[in-house]
Write a protein that holds these residues in place. Structure first.
Motif, PDB file in Angstrom:
ATOM      1  N   PHE A   1       0.851  -1.188   0.000  1.00  0.00           N
ATOM      2  CA  PHE A   1       0.000   0.000   0.000  1.00  0.00           C
ATOM      3  C   PHE A   1       0.888   1.240   0.000  1.00  0.00           C
ATOM      4  O   PHE A   1       2.043   1.197   0.400  1.00  0.00           O
ATOM      5  CB  PHE A   1      -0.910   0.021   1.232  1.00  0.00           C
ATOM      6  N   GLY A   2       0.353   2.363  -0.433  1.00  0.00           N
ATOM      7  CA  GLY A   2       1.111   3.609  -0.391  1.00  0.00           C
ATOM      8  C   GLY A   2       1.679   3.995  -1.740  1.00  0.00           C
ATOM      9  O   GLY A   2       1.530   3.288  -2.750  1.00  0.00           O
ATOM     10  N   SER A   3       2.408   5.102  -1.740  1.00  0.00           N
ATOM     11  CA  SER A   3       2.911   5.673  -2.998  1.00  0.00           C
ATOM     12  C   SER A   3       3.959   4.806  -3.675  1.00  0.00           C
ATOM     13  O   SER A   3       4.125   4.845  -4.889  1.00  0.00           O
ATOM     14  CB  SER A   3       3.494   7.072  -2.744  1.00  0.00           C
ATOM     15  N   GLU A   4       4.703   4.024  -2.898  1.00  0.00           N
ATOM     16  CA  GLU A   4       5.780   3.213  -3.471  1.00  0.00           C
ATOM     17  C   GLU A   4       5.367   1.753  -3.638  1.00  0.00           C
ATOM     18  O   GLU A   4       6.199   0.876  -3.837  1.00  0.00           O
ATOM     19  CB  GLU A   4       7.027   3.300  -2.581  1.00  0.00           C
ATOM     20  N   ALA A   5       4.058   1.489  -3.559  1.00  0.00           N
ATOM     21  CA  ALA A   5       3.585   0.112  -3.668  1.00  0.00           C
ATOM     22  C   ALA A   5       3.823  -0.434  -5.071  1.00  0.00           C
ATOM     23  O   ALA A   5       3.787   0.295  -6.064  1.00  0.00           O
ATOM     24  CB  ALA A   5       2.108   0.048  -3.328  1.00  0.00           C
ATOM     25  N   SER A   6       4.089  -1.728  -5.134  1.00  0.00           N
ATOM     26  CA  SER A   6       4.348  -2.382  -6.415  1.00  0.00           C
ATOM     27  C   SER A   6       3.108  -3.124  -6.882  1.00  0.00           C
ATOM     28  O   SER A   6       2.415  -3.766  -6.092  1.00  0.00           O
ATOM     29  CB  SER A   6       5.506  -3.379  -6.279  1.00  0.00           C
ATOM     30  N   CYS A   7       2.824  -3.030  -8.186  1.00  0.00           N
ATOM     31  CA  CYS A   7       1.751  -3.820  -8.788  1.00  0.00           C
ATOM     32  C   CYS A   7       2.333  -4.944  -9.651  1.00  0.00           C
ATOM     33  O   CYS A   7       1.616  -5.532 -10.472  1.00  0.00           O
ATOM     34  CB  CYS A   7       0.832  -2.929  -9.621  1.00  0.00           C
ATOM     35  N   ALA A   8       3.615  -5.194  -9.492  1.00  0.00           N
ATOM     36  CA  ALA A   8       4.233  -6.311 -10.203  1.00  0.00           C
ATOM     37  C   ALA A   8       3.665  -7.617  -9.649  1.00  0.00           C
ATOM     38  O   ALA A   8       3.646  -7.831  -8.433  1.00  0.00           O
ATOM     39  CB  ALA A   8       5.740  -6.276 -10.049  1.00  0.00           C
ATOM     40  N   SER A   9       3.191  -8.476 -10.528  1.00  0.00           N
ATOM     41  CA  SER A   9       2.521  -9.699 -10.077  1.00  0.00           C
ATOM     42  C   SER A   9       3.437 -10.565  -9.232  1.00  0.00           C
ATOM     43  O   SER A   9       2.991 -11.186  -8.258  1.00  0.00           O
ATOM     44  CB  SER A   9       2.005 -10.484 -11.285  1.00  0.00           C
ATOM     45  N   ALA A  10       4.740 -10.591  -9.564  1.00  0.00           N
ATOM     46  CA  ALA A  10       5.677 -11.419  -8.799  1.00  0.00           C
ATOM     47  C   ALA A  10       5.789 -10.923  -7.353  1.00  0.00           C
ATOM     48  O   ALA A  10       5.849 -11.724  -6.415  1.00  0.00           O
ATOM     49  CB  ALA A  10       7.050 -11.415  -9.464  1.00  0.00           C
ATOM     50  N   ASP A  11       5.808  -9.596  -7.189  1.00  0.00           N
ATOM     51  CA  ASP A  11       5.887  -9.034  -5.833  1.00  0.00           C
ATOM     52  C   ASP A  11       4.617  -9.320  -5.045  1.00  0.00           C
ATOM     53  O   ASP A  11       4.660  -9.619  -3.841  1.00  0.00           O
ATOM     54  CB  ASP A  11       6.120  -7.522  -5.905  1.00  0.00           C
ATOM     55  N   ILE A  12       3.488  -9.245  -5.705  1.00  0.00           N
ATOM     56  CA  ILE A  12       2.212  -9.422  -5.016  1.00  0.00           C
ATOM     57  C   ILE A  12       2.015 -10.871  -4.573  1.00  0.00           C
ATOM     58  O   ILE A  12       1.658 -11.139  -3.423  1.00  0.00           O
ATOM     59  CB  ILE A  12       1.053  -8.948  -5.924  1.00  0.00           C
ATOM     60  N   VAL A  13       2.259 -11.824  -5.471  1.00  0.00           N
ATOM     61  CA  VAL A  13       2.024 -13.220  -5.080  1.00  0.00           C
ATOM     62  C   VAL A  13       3.013 -13.669  -4.017  1.00  0.00           C
ATOM     63  O   VAL A  13       2.713 -14.545  -3.199  1.00  0.00           O
ATOM     64  CB  VAL A  13       2.079 -14.166  -6.303  1.00  0.00           C
ATOM     65  N   LYS A  14       4.184 -13.065  -4.003  1.00  0.00           N
ATOM     66  CA  LYS A  14       5.166 -13.411  -2.969  1.00  0.00           C
ATOM     67  C   LYS A  14       4.618 -13.088  -1.586  1.00  0.00           C
ATOM     68  O   LYS A  14       4.781 -13.856  -0.633  1.00  0.00           O
ATOM     69  CB  LYS A  14       6.460 -12.643  -3.227  1.00  0.00           C
ATOM     70  N   VAL A  15       3.940 -11.945  -1.471  1.00  0.00           N
ATOM     71  CA  VAL A  15       3.332 -11.563  -0.191  1.00  0.00           C
ATOM     72  C   VAL A  15       2.071 -12.386   0.076  1.00  0.00           C
ATOM     73  O   VAL A  15       1.858 -12.881   1.182  1.00  0.00           O
ATOM     74  CB  VAL A  15       3.013 -10.060  -0.185  1.00  0.00           C
ATOM     75  N   PHE A  16       1.243 -12.547  -0.947  1.00  0.00           N
ATOM     76  CA  PHE A  16       0.001 -13.299  -0.766  1.00  0.00           C
ATOM     77  C   PHE A  16       0.254 -14.717  -0.259  1.00  0.00           C
ATOM     78  O   PHE A  16      -0.541 -15.265   0.505  1.00  0.00           O
ATOM     79  CB  PHE A  16      -0.769 -13.373  -2.091  1.00  0.00           C
ATOM     80  N   ASN A  17       1.356 -15.307  -0.696  1.00  0.00           N
ATOM     81  CA  ASN A  17       1.632 -16.695  -0.312  1.00  0.00           C
ATOM     82  C   ASN A  17       2.109 -16.845   1.128  1.00  0.00           C
ATOM     83  O   ASN A  17       2.338 -17.962   1.594  1.00  0.00           O
ATOM     84  CB  ASN A  17       2.655 -17.312  -1.269  1.00  0.00           C
ATOM     85  N   LEU A  18       2.259 -15.732   1.828  1.00  0.00           N
ATOM     86  CA  LEU A  18       2.586 -15.818   3.249  1.00  0.00           C
ATOM     87  C   LEU A  18       1.354 -16.141   4.090  1.00  0.00           C
ATOM     88  O   LEU A  18       1.475 -16.607   5.222  1.00  0.00           O
ATOM     89  CB  LEU A  18       3.200 -14.500   3.735  1.00  0.00           C
ATOM     90  N   GLN A  19       0.156 -15.878   3.555  1.00  0.00           N
ATOM     91  CA  GLN A  19      -1.063 -16.124   4.326  1.00  0.00           C
ATOM     92  C   GLN A  19      -1.441 -17.602   4.270  1.00  0.00           C
ATOM     93  O   GLN A  19      -1.055 -18.329   3.355  1.00  0.00           O
ATOM     94  CB  GLN A  19      -2.208 -15.257   3.816  1.00  0.00           C
TER      95      GLN A  19
END
Length: 578
Positions: A450-468
């Motif tokens: 979240f925020g101004s420096e947030a990434s919408c790169a799919s690789a970055d997002i799924v990396k975080v999502f897979n922590l849940q």
């Protein structure tokens, strides 16, 4: 010369390295630095405590200089962190070194670090291992480069006290068995000084000096000044001798006759002898003493053996043992060891206990695997291998109990702690704790999306999502309450990217353990993936960006032998799509 371990640790754990670690664990760089800064003084203090007895100092120095410690970690750390397997091996090696050198229960230390910093216990557990490997590598690099001896170790450790005092809290001190921080600081220097007086402080070896030319008597005519200027003559004649010997050797190889070799050597010697005798009258070359010459060959052999040992890659993977026992008391054993001898030792013990053909064993030998320390305690483990419903997993020095082995009334947790000692981290798998740790890690990491420096790169997002963790109840496809808030946060991230014109396409993949019918598991894993997709769509995520698929028990992350392994294999995995 001494060093400041903490200053060097900051150099090794540079800002770039910390950012890489933060990305790997889904943390902010600030929280990552906070965790490493909390773990470091506790580890160094525990090492200081270990070195405060003569026997402890000797054992500590031996451990520091062992092949298990990487003296080049300062240069190699970025490369190690470039892969998941490299990071896993690094943190595991670090935890083993902490336990081995300082006798610290890394689990207890990680709990204290997590409580002090607010990080998840699992994250603190991993980062503590990284810090431990770095600290030990720094010490080995120093002693290797300076040819240091064990007698210098107490002084070096004493020099770390001011930095330890500035950061060691009572919570951390108690976690590593030091009492309070003040009591440790008040006594450690005296103890280290006492130890120093009991240890040898050898000086570096000095090469023997050859005997000097005997003093000239009155009868010996003095050397005339003009002859001193011709010392170059001896070197010229020596070069001529080498040239003659070279051509003699060539002649020997062409003729392949021993007689020619002897003749050439004799010719070379006779040609050089008069000149060498004349040169010796003007300039006496330094000769190797007989005692030193006799030691040259063994020394060369030792150096060659050492070089060969250094060239051979050191084992980097932890040994593994897991087993599950059926209702009839028959164990199924899976293991990875480093040598055929270790495999034979394990199979012989199982055969002796159960009889040939009355157990199932799959034992793999991998030269990259470290020695299996748990083999020394195999006799104590064998009764547990006959307990119906027991499940045990051992990776290196980490032991996890589940099934009937985790039954508190049976007391196996305490029995194994007494059997293995402080060098092992022994615990019971707890689903609620595992879910809580994963939830905390995910919530720490998703803040960065979240925020101004947030990434919408799919690789970055799924990396975080897979922590849940979406921990479905047995046989259920209903989203558990524990996962609802995390999925809502995931939806917010996807919706924010779509609003910016950067929609992220993701496959939601469902996996199961291997318990039950394979076809049923495949169907259940797909329905669970579809349930997650439906939930995200209900939160506003575009259905066109999400697909769902089930894969059953394919691609297990861990062995299904234990409850912990099955827990990690039953998962929802987010996969980036083009």
């Amino acid at each position: 010369m001494s060093i400041n371990v903490f200053q060097l640790l900051e150099t090794v754990l540079s800002d770039d390295v910390v950012r890489t670690l933060a990305g790997r664990f889904g943390l902010t760089p600030d929280l990552t630095r906070k965790v490493t800064s909390a773990a470091a003084p506790a580890i160094v203090a525990a090492i200081m405590h270990r070195g405060s007895t003569p026997e402890g100092a000797r054992g500590l120095f031996s451990a520091i200089m062992s092949p298990d410690v990487n003296a080049l970690i300062g240069k190699q750390l970025p490369e190690m962190l470039s892969s998941t397997s490299g990071l896993s091996q690094l943190e595991t090696a670090g935890r083993e070194l902490i336990q081995k050198t300082a006798g610290v229960n890394v689990g207890a230390l990680a709990d204290a670090v997590a409580a002090q910093t607010g990080a998840a216990q699992s994250t603190a557990f991993s980062l503590t291992g990284v810090v431990g490997a770095a600290v030990m590598g720094i010490l080995k690099h120093h002693f290797t480069g300076s040819q240091g001896m064990v007698g210098q170790l107490p002084t070096l450790l004493g020099h770390q006290l001011s930095s330890v005092n500035a950061n060691l809290t009572d919570r951390l001190a108690q976690a590593v068995g030091l009492g309070t921080a003040a009591s440790f600081a008040g006594s450690i220097l005296t103890r280290l000084k006492d130890v120093s007086t009991h240890l040898d402080h050898p000086q570096p070896a000095v090469r023997p000096i050859p005997a000097a030319v005997p003093p000239q008597t009155a009868a010996t005519p003095p050397i005339e000044p003009e002859k001193r200027g011709h010392s170059w003559l001896w070197w010229l004649l020596a070069a001529i001798a080498l040239i003659i010997a070279f051509f003699a050797l060539r002649s020997c190889q062409r003729d392949d006759a021993a007689e020619d070799t002897q003749a050439s050597a004799a010719s070379a010697a006779s040609a050089v002898a008069p000149a060498a005798q004349a040169a010796s009258e003007t300039s006496a070359p330094i000769a190797l003493p007989a005692s030193q010459a006799s030691e040259a060959e063994p020394a060369s052999s030792a150096e060659a053996a050492s070089a060969a040992s250094a060239a051979a890659p050191a084992p980097t993977q932890d040994s593994h043992l897991s087993f599950t026992v059926d209702k009839a008391g028959v164990p199924t054993v899976t293991a990875t060891v480093g040598t055929e001898a270790e495999k034979a030792q394990l199979l012989d013990a199982l055969t002796k206990k159960f009889g040939a053909g009355k157990f199932d064993a799959n034992v793999t030998v991998d030269a990259a695997t470290k020695p299996a320390a748990w083999l020394a305690h195999l006799d104590g483990l064998l009764p547990l291998l006959a307990l119906p419903g027991a499940e045990v997993k051992i990776d290196g020095s980490h032991v996890e109990l589940s099934g009937t082995a985790a039954n508190a009334q049976l007391g196996w947790l305490d029995k194994l702690k007494a059997l293995f000692g402080s060098g092992f981290d022994i615990g019971v798998f707890n689903v609620q704790q595992a879910v809580a740790d994963a939830t905390q890690s995910f919530r720490d990491a998703i803040k960065g999306l979240f925020g101004s420096e947030a990434s919408c790169a799919s690789a970055d997002i799924v990396k975080v999502f897979n922590l849940q963790v979406v921990n479905f109840a047995t046989g259920s496809t209903s989203i558990p309450a524990s996962a609802g808030e995390d999925l809502r946060q995931s939806a917010k991230v996807l919706n924010a990217c779509a609003k910016e014109g950067k929609p992220v396409k993701i496959e939601i993949a469902g996996y199961s353990d291997n318990v039950g019918n394979a076809a049923s598991n495949l169907a259940l894993s797909k329905r669970r993936a579809q349930a997650v997709r439906t939930y995200l769509v209900a939160q506003g995520v575009s259905a066109s960006t999400l697909t769902a698929e089930g894969y059953g028990d394919a691609k297990p992350l861990e062995s299904n032998d234990t409850e912990g392994g099955r827990f990690h294999n039953r998962r929802i995995e987010f996969v980036a799509q083009q």
